[in-house]
Scaffold this active site. Structure first.
Site, mmCIF file in Angstrom:
data_model
loop_
_atom_site.group_PDB
_atom_site.id
_atom_site.type_symbol
_atom_site.label_atom_id
_atom_site.label_comp_id
_atom_site.label_asym_id
_atom_site.label_seq_id
_atom_site.Cartn_x
_atom_site.Cartn_y
_atom_site.Cartn_z
ATOM 1 N N ASN A 88 -10.758 3.157 3.037
ATOM 2 C CA ASN A 88 -10.418 3.001 1.617
ATOM 3 C C ASN A 88 -11.494 2.271 0.814
ATOM 4 O O ASN A 88 -11.842 2.677 -0.297
ATOM 5 C CB ASN A 88 -9.088 2.269 1.470
ATOM 6 C CG ASN A 88 -8.695 2.109 0.016
ATOM 7 O OD1 ASN A 88 -8.558 3.092 -0.703
ATOM 8 N ND2 ASN A 88 -8.581 0.875 -0.446
ATOM 9 N N TRP A 118 -15.401 13.085 -12.240
ATOM 10 C CA TRP A 118 -14.587 12.691 -11.079
ATOM 11 C C TRP A 118 -13.951 13.900 -10.402
ATOM 12 O O TRP A 118 -13.705 13.896 -9.204
ATOM 13 C CB TRP A 118 -13.533 11.649 -11.480
ATOM 14 C CG TRP A 118 -12.568 12.073 -12.571
ATOM 15 C CD1 TRP A 118 -12.703 11.856 -13.904
ATOM 16 C CD2 TRP A 118 -11.332 12.790 -12.416
ATOM 17 N NE1 TRP A 118 -11.638 12.376 -14.596
ATOM 18 C CE2 TRP A 118 -10.771 12.957 -13.699
ATOM 19 C CE3 TRP A 118 -10.640 13.298 -11.319
ATOM 20 C CZ2 TRP A 118 -9.563 13.613 -13.925
ATOM 21 C CZ3 TRP A 118 -9.429 13.953 -11.535
ATOM 22 C CH2 TRP A 118 -8.905 14.109 -12.824
ATOM 23 N N GLU A 171 0.845 -1.210 0.000
ATOM 24 C CA GLU A 171 0.000 0.000 0.000
ATOM 25 C C GLU A 171 0.872 1.248 0.000
ATOM 26 O O GLU A 171 0.562 2.246 -0.655
ATOM 27 C CB GLU A 171 -0.937 0.016 1.215
ATOM 28 C CG GLU A 171 -2.002 -1.063 1.198
ATOM 29 C CD GLU A 171 -2.857 -1.058 -0.063
ATOM 30 O OE1 GLU A 171 -3.132 0.019 -0.599
ATOM 31 O OE2 GLU A 171 -3.220 -2.161 -0.519
ATOM 32 N N TRP A 219 -20.323 13.535 -19.330
ATOM 33 C CA TRP A 219 -20.667 13.613 -17.910
ATOM 34 C C TRP A 219 -21.966 14.395 -17.732
ATOM 35 O O TRP A 219 -22.324 15.202 -18.585
ATOM 36 C CB TRP A 219 -19.551 14.300 -17.126
ATOM 37 C CG TRP A 219 -18.227 13.599 -17.184
ATOM 38 C CD1 TRP A 219 -17.138 13.969 -17.924
ATOM 39 C CD2 TRP A 219 -17.851 12.402 -16.495
ATOM 40 N NE1 TRP A 219 -16.103 13.079 -17.731
ATOM 41 C CE2 TRP A 219 -16.516 12.106 -16.853
ATOM 42 C CE3 TRP A 219 -18.502 11.541 -15.601
ATOM 43 C CZ2 TRP A 219 -15.835 11.006 -16.356
ATOM 44 C CZ3 TRP A 219 -17.811 10.443 -15.104
ATOM 45 C CH2 TRP A 219 -16.496 10.182 -15.480
ATOM 46 N N TRP A 277 -9.128 8.889 -7.564
ATOM 47 C CA TRP A 277 -10.350 9.241 -8.317
ATOM 48 C C TRP A 277 -10.288 8.738 -9.752
ATOM 49 O O TRP A 277 -11.241 8.178 -10.276
ATOM 50 C CB TRP A 277 -10.613 10.754 -8.264
ATOM 51 C CG TRP A 277 -11.374 11.077 -7.013
ATOM 52 C CD1 TRP A 277 -10.859 11.502 -5.827
ATOM 53 C CD2 TRP A 277 -12.785 10.897 -6.801
ATOM 54 N NE1 TRP A 277 -11.852 11.605 -4.892
ATOM 55 C CE2 TRP A 277 -13.047 11.248 -5.459
ATOM 56 C CE3 TRP A 277 -13.846 10.479 -7.596
ATOM 57 C CZ2 TRP A 277 -14.330 11.198 -4.902
ATOM 58 C CZ3 TRP A 277 -15.122 10.430 -7.062
ATOM 59 C CH2 TRP A 277 -15.361 10.784 -5.730
ATOM 60 N N TRP A 289 1.719 1.830 -3.393
ATOM 61 C CA TRP A 289 0.732 2.592 -4.176
ATOM 62 C C TRP A 289 0.983 4.094 -4.029
ATOM 63 O O TRP A 289 0.854 4.869 -4.970
ATOM 64 C CB TRP A 289 -0.699 2.260 -3.728
ATOM 65 C CG TRP A 289 -1.263 1.112 -4.501
ATOM 66 C CD1 TRP A 289 -1.390 -0.176 -4.081
ATOM 67 C CD2 TRP A 289 -1.769 1.145 -5.864
ATOM 68 N NE1 TRP A 289 -1.930 -0.952 -5.075
ATOM 69 C CE2 TRP A 289 -2.172 -0.169 -6.179
ATOM 70 C CE3 TRP A 289 -1.902 2.142 -6.829
ATOM 71 C CZ2 TRP A 289 -2.717 -0.498 -7.425
ATOM 72 C CZ3 TRP A 289 -2.436 1.815 -8.071
ATOM 73 C CH2 TRP A 289 -2.836 0.516 -8.358
HETATM 74 C C1 LIG Z 1 -11.206 8.055 -4.485
HETATM 75 C C2 LIG Z 1 -10.012 7.891 -3.584
HETATM 76 C C3 LIG Z 1 -9.396 9.016 -3.043
HETATM 77 C C4 LIG Z 1 -8.292 8.890 -2.203
HETATM 78 N N1 LIG Z 1 -7.706 10.021 -1.684
HETATM 79 C C5 LIG Z 1 -6.615 9.904 -0.891
HETATM 80 C C6 LIG Z 1 -5.987 11.074 -0.355
HETATM 81 O O1 LIG Z 1 -6.371 12.216 -0.630
HETATM 82 N N2 LIG Z 1 -4.934 10.891 0.479
HETATM 83 C C7 LIG Z 1 -4.449 9.645 0.801
HETATM 84 O O2 LIG Z 1 -3.476 9.548 1.561
HETATM 85 N N3 LIG Z 1 -4.998 8.541 0.274
HETATM 86 C C8 LIG Z 1 -6.074 8.621 -0.543
HETATM 87 N N4 LIG Z 1 -6.653 7.479 -1.040
HETATM 88 C C9 LIG Z 1 -6.014 6.183 -0.774
HETATM 89 C C10 LIG Z 1 -6.496 5.439 0.486
HETATM 90 O O3 LIG Z 1 -7.891 5.402 0.528
HETATM 91 C C11 LIG Z 1 -5.976 6.056 1.783
HETATM 92 O O4 LIG Z 1 -4.581 6.252 1.705
HETATM 93 C C12 LIG Z 1 -6.258 5.158 2.986
HETATM 94 O O5 LIG Z 1 -7.627 4.914 3.121
HETATM 95 C C13 LIG Z 1 -5.737 5.828 4.255
HETATM 96 O O6 LIG Z 1 -6.045 5.066 5.392
HETATM 97 P P1 LIG Z 1 -4.916 4.287 6.178
HETATM 98 O O7 LIG Z 1 -3.806 5.208 6.549
HETATM 99 O O8 LIG Z 1 -5.570 3.549 7.289
HETATM 100 O O9 LIG Z 1 -4.399 3.275 5.089
HETATM 101 P P2 LIG Z 1 -3.562 1.934 5.196
HETATM 102 O O10 LIG Z 1 -4.361 0.878 4.556
HETATM 103 O O11 LIG Z 1 -3.117 1.713 6.585
HETATM 104 O O12 LIG Z 1 -2.325 2.232 4.255
HETATM 105 C C14 LIG Z 1 -1.110 2.834 4.719
HETATM 106 C C15 LIG Z 1 -0.728 4.010 3.877
HETATM 107 O O13 LIG Z 1 -0.484 3.616 2.535
HETATM 108 C C16 LIG Z 1 -0.900 4.650 1.646
HETATM 109 N N5 LIG Z 1 -1.992 4.143 0.804
HETATM 110 C C17 LIG Z 1 -2.885 3.170 1.117
HETATM 111 N N6 LIG Z 1 -3.709 2.940 0.068
HETATM 112 C C18 LIG Z 1 -3.335 3.786 -0.912
HETATM 113 C C19 LIG Z 1 -3.786 4.025 -2.233
HETATM 114 N N7 LIG Z 1 -4.792 3.335 -2.783
HETATM 115 N N8 LIG Z 1 -3.184 4.981 -2.963
HETATM 116 C C20 LIG Z 1 -2.147 5.678 -2.451
HETATM 117 N N9 LIG Z 1 -1.667 5.492 -1.207
HETATM 118 C C21 LIG Z 1 -2.250 4.553 -0.446
HETATM 119 C C22 LIG Z 1 -1.402 5.804 2.509
HETATM 120 O O14 LIG Z 1 -0.345 6.693 2.731
HETATM 121 C C23 LIG Z 1 -1.801 5.086 3.789
HETATM 122 O O15 LIG Z 1 -1.785 5.910 4.927
HETATM 123 C C24 LIG Z 1 -7.772 7.594 -1.894
HETATM 124 C C25 LIG Z 1 -8.403 6.469 -2.434
HETATM 125 C C26 LIG Z 1 -9.509 6.609 -3.265
HETATM 126 C C27 LIG Z 1 -10.169 5.388 -3.822
#
Ligand SMILES: Cc1cc2nc3c(=O)[nH]c(=O)nc-3n(C[C@H](O)[C@H](O)[C@H](O)COP(=O)(O)OP(=O)(O)OC[C@H]3O[C@@H](n4cnc5c(N)ncnc54)[C@H](O)[C@@H]3O)c2cc1C
Length: 475
Positions: free
Chosen positions: A342, A360, A276, A307, A383, A279
Site C-alpha cells: 500500500n 490518474w 482499513e 494533464w 487513485w 476504508w
Molecule cells: C493507488 C491505489 C490503488 C489501490 N487499488 C486497490 C485495489 O485495486 N484493490 C484493493 O483491494 N485495494 C487497493 N488499494 C488499497 C490498498 O493498497 C490495498 O487494499 C492493500 O495494499 C492490500 O494489501 P493487504 O491485503 O495486505 O492490506 P491490509 O493492510 O492487510 O488491509 C486489509 C484489507 O483492508 C482493505 N484495505 C486496506 N487499505 C485499503 C484502502 N486504502 N482502501 C480500501 N481498502 C483497503 C483491503 O481489502 C485489504 O485487503 C489501492 C490503494 C492505492 C493507493
C-alpha cells in the site's frame, strides 16, 4: 424437486455465505453456478492478472463441491441469456446470489431480476460482501458521507458482529446433467508468454488458503500491524486483498475473528487493521453513490486540470524504468507478483500523477490489468485519493519525494534490492539515489547509469514546481 440456482460471483466460498445458507434452509437441491461473462457491455471486464486468480479459485471451489457430492456448474457468455435458459431447462423456481455493487453489476442484476421474475422465478439477493450495505450508512441529512472519519465512526456505532454463518457440513446438490463447460475452456491462464509463473510462489488462491492466511496473520502479525504496515520489505500487512476481492473470505469473518478470537486490543494493530476494512467499506459507499468514480474526477474543479500526454513516460513508469528506485521496485513488484504494498501504491501513484502529470485514469487502468486484487471501488478511490481529486483526498500539494519516501520506508534498501537487482550492490546511502553515488561505488556495484539502470526521467524539484503550478491554474 426443482433446484435453487445459486449464482456465485464475488463470493467464492462456502463459509459465511448468506445466499448459500438461505438456499440450504429452503431445502431444495442447490445448483451452484459460475458464469464467465462474455458479450456484455461491462466497461470494466475482468483484469488480466485476475484471470489467473479466478481460474484457481474456481478450481478450488469446484473441488469443495466434488467432495460434497456435486460440482460447480460453469458457463460462459451473457448471464442474462444463460440464466434465462437454465431456469427453463432445470425448471428452477428460485435464483439466489450475494449482491455486487459495481455500477455495471447493479444494472445487470436489476435487469436479470426483472426478467426472471417475469418468468415466475423468485430472485433473492443477500448481503455477503460488505459489513454494511452502502445505503445503510448515511449522514444526518440522509446522504452519502464524503469524508472517511465520520463515515467509519457511524459504521462502528452500528457494528454488531454476530456469529458468522458456518460452512454447511452436508449439501443437497443438484446432480442431473446440465450442459457444463470445462474450466480449461475459459482460457483464464496466461499463455505466450506466461507471465504468471511467479504468482505460484507467492499466492495460494481458494477459501481454505484464505482462512489459513487470516489465522496466521491474526496469530502472529496483527499486533505489530501498526508498527510494520508501512515498510514494504517486511511482511507487515495481511496480504488478504485478492482473497477478499474474490470473496474467498468475508469481511464479517475477519471482523468476527479479530474481535472474538481473543481479547480485542484497541491500542495495538487490531483497531487500525479494522479501520482499513473501514476504508474498503467507504470506497464501496463512494462507488455506489458516485457511480462515475472510476472514470471522472470526484472533485469537479479537477476537470480543468491540464494533464500531460506522454506515452514514453507512461511506458517507463509501467516497466519500472523511471530512474527512481522505490518507484521502479514497486512497478516491478506489481508485474512479477501481481500485488504491490500500500505505501508503494501511494508513492507510484503520486509519481505518475504529480511528477509525470499523467491522468490518474492511466494508472488506474494499468493497475486494473496487473493487480490480482484489482477492485473497482478500492482502485478508483485509491487513485483519486492520491491524485488529490477524490473524496477526502490527500491535499494536492502533498507531493511525495521518492528519494525521501524510499529512505524512510525502505531504510536498508532491501525492498529495492529485491525487485531492482541491478542496484543490489549499492549501499543503503545511495540505493535510493544512485545518480548521486560516487563513481567508485557505482563501479564496485557494477552500475552503469543510463545503461544498466536509467537516470531519473524527471528532476524531482522541477517536477514538483510544475505540478504545483498546474494545481494553481485550477484553483
Ligand atoms: C493507488 C491505489 C490503488 C489501490 N487499488 C486497490 C485495489 O485495486 N484493490 C484493493 O483491494 N485495494 C487497493 N488499494 C488499497 C490498498 O493498497 C490495498 O487494499 C492493500 O495494499 C492490500 O494489501 P493487504 O491485503 O495486505 O492490506 P491490509 O493492510 O492487510 O488491509 C486489509 C484489507 O483492508 C482493505 N484495505 C486496506 N487499505 C485499503 C484502502 N486504502 N482502501 C480500501 N481498502 C483497503 C483491503 O481489502 C485489504 O485487503 C489501492 C490503494 C492505492 C493507493
Amino acid at each position: 424437486m426443482t433446484p435453487i440456482i445459486l449464482w456465485f460471483r464475488k463470493d467464492l466460498r462456502l463459509t459465511d455465505n448468506p445466499a448459500l445458507t438461505a438456499a440450504v434452509e429452503d431445502g431444495a437441491p442447490i445448483l451452484p453456478l459460475y458464469i464467465l461473462e462474455e458479450d456484455t457491455n461491462n466497461p470494466w471486464p475482468l483484469g488480466n492478472a485476475q484471470k489467473w486468480w479466478l481460474h484457481h479459485s474456481l478450481s478450488q471451489l469446484n473441488e469443495t463441491f466434488l467432495k460434497l457430492g456435486g460440482q460447480l456448474f460453469l458457463k460462459r457468455g451473457n448471464p442474462q441469456e444463460i440464466l434465462g435458459e437454465l431456469v427453463k431447462t432445470v425448471r428452477a423456481k428460485e435464483v439466489y446470489w450475494n449482491r455486487c455493487y459495481e455500477p455495471y453489476a447493479l444494472h445487470r442484476d436489476n435487469y436479470i431480476k426483472e426478467n426472471l421474475q417475469s418468468l415466475g422465478v423468485r430472485v433473492k439477493g443477500f448481503k455477503g460482501n460488505l459489513l454494511f450495505e452502502p445505503w445503510e450508512v448515511l449522514n444526518k441529512q440522509g446522504t452519502a458521507f464524503k469524508v472517511y472519519t465520520p463515515f467509519w465512526k457511524e459504521c462502528l456505532s452500528k457494528l454488531d458482529v454476530q456469529k458468522t454463518l458456518s460452512k454447511p457440513k452436508k449439501l443437497n446438490l443438484y446432480n442431473a446433467s446440465v450442459l457444463n463447460e470445462n474450466l480449461s475452456d475459459f482460457k483464464l491462464l496466461p499463455q505466450n508468454p506466461d507471465w504468471s509463473l511467479n504468482f505460484y510462489e507467492v499466492w495460494q488462491p481458494g477459501e481454505m488458503n484464505a482462512e489459513k492466511l487470516l489465522k496466521e496473520f491474526l496469530d502472529h502479525r496483527v499486533h505489530e500491524y501498526t508498527l510494520k504496515r508501512d515498510y514494504p520489505a517486511i511482511n507487515g500487512t495481511s496480504r488478504l486483498s485478492p482473497h477478499i476481492h474474490f470473496g474467498e473470505i468475508s469481511v464479517r469473518q475477519i471482523v468476527e475473528q479479530l474481535k472474538f478470537s481473543k481479547e480485542f486490543k484497541k491500542e495495538t494493530g487490531d483497531e487500525v487493521y479494522l479501520s482499513e476494512l473501514g476504508w474498503r467499506e467507504f470506497c464501496y459507499s463512494l462507488l455506489y453513490h458516485f457511480p462515475e468514480l472510476p472514470e471522472r474526477n470526484f472533485q469537479i474543479t479537477f476537470n480543468d486540470f491540464s494533464w500531460e500526454n506522454n506515452d514514453a513516460n507512461l511506458r517507463d513508469w509501467q516497466k519500472g524504468r523511471t530512474g527512481y528506485p522505490i518507484v521502479d521496485a514497486g512497478m516491478r513488484e506489481l508485474w512479477t507478483t501481481g500485488w504491490m504494498h500500500n505505501r508503494i501504491r501511494m508513492i507510484v501513484a503520486s509519481f505518475l500523477t504529480k511528477h509525470l502529470l499523467l491522468p490518474w485514469q492511466q494508472g488506474e487502468k494499468w493497475f486494473w490489468n496487473t493487480l490480482l486484487d484489482a477492485d473497482l471501488a478500492n482502485n478508483a478511490s485509491g487513485w483519486q485519493w492520491v491524485a488529490g481529486c477524490g473524496a477526502d483526498a490527500a491535499p494536492y500539494f502533498r507531493i511525495f519525494n521518492p528519494v525521501l519516501q524510499g529512505e524512510k520506508f525502505d531504510p536498508e534498501g532491501d525492498y529495492v534490492r529485491r525487485f531492482v537487482p541491478e542496484l543490489r550492490q549499492l549501499s543503503k546511502q545511495y540505493i535510493h539515489k544512485p545518480w548521486l553515488a560516487p563513481t567508485e561505488e557505482l563501479e564496485k556495484g557494477e552500475v552503469v547509469l543510463g545503461k544498466t539502470y536509467p537516470y531519473p526521467i524527471i528532476d524531482h524539484g522541477k517536477a514538483r514546481q510544475r505540478a504545483l503550478q498546474a494545481y494553481k491554474n485550477i484553483r
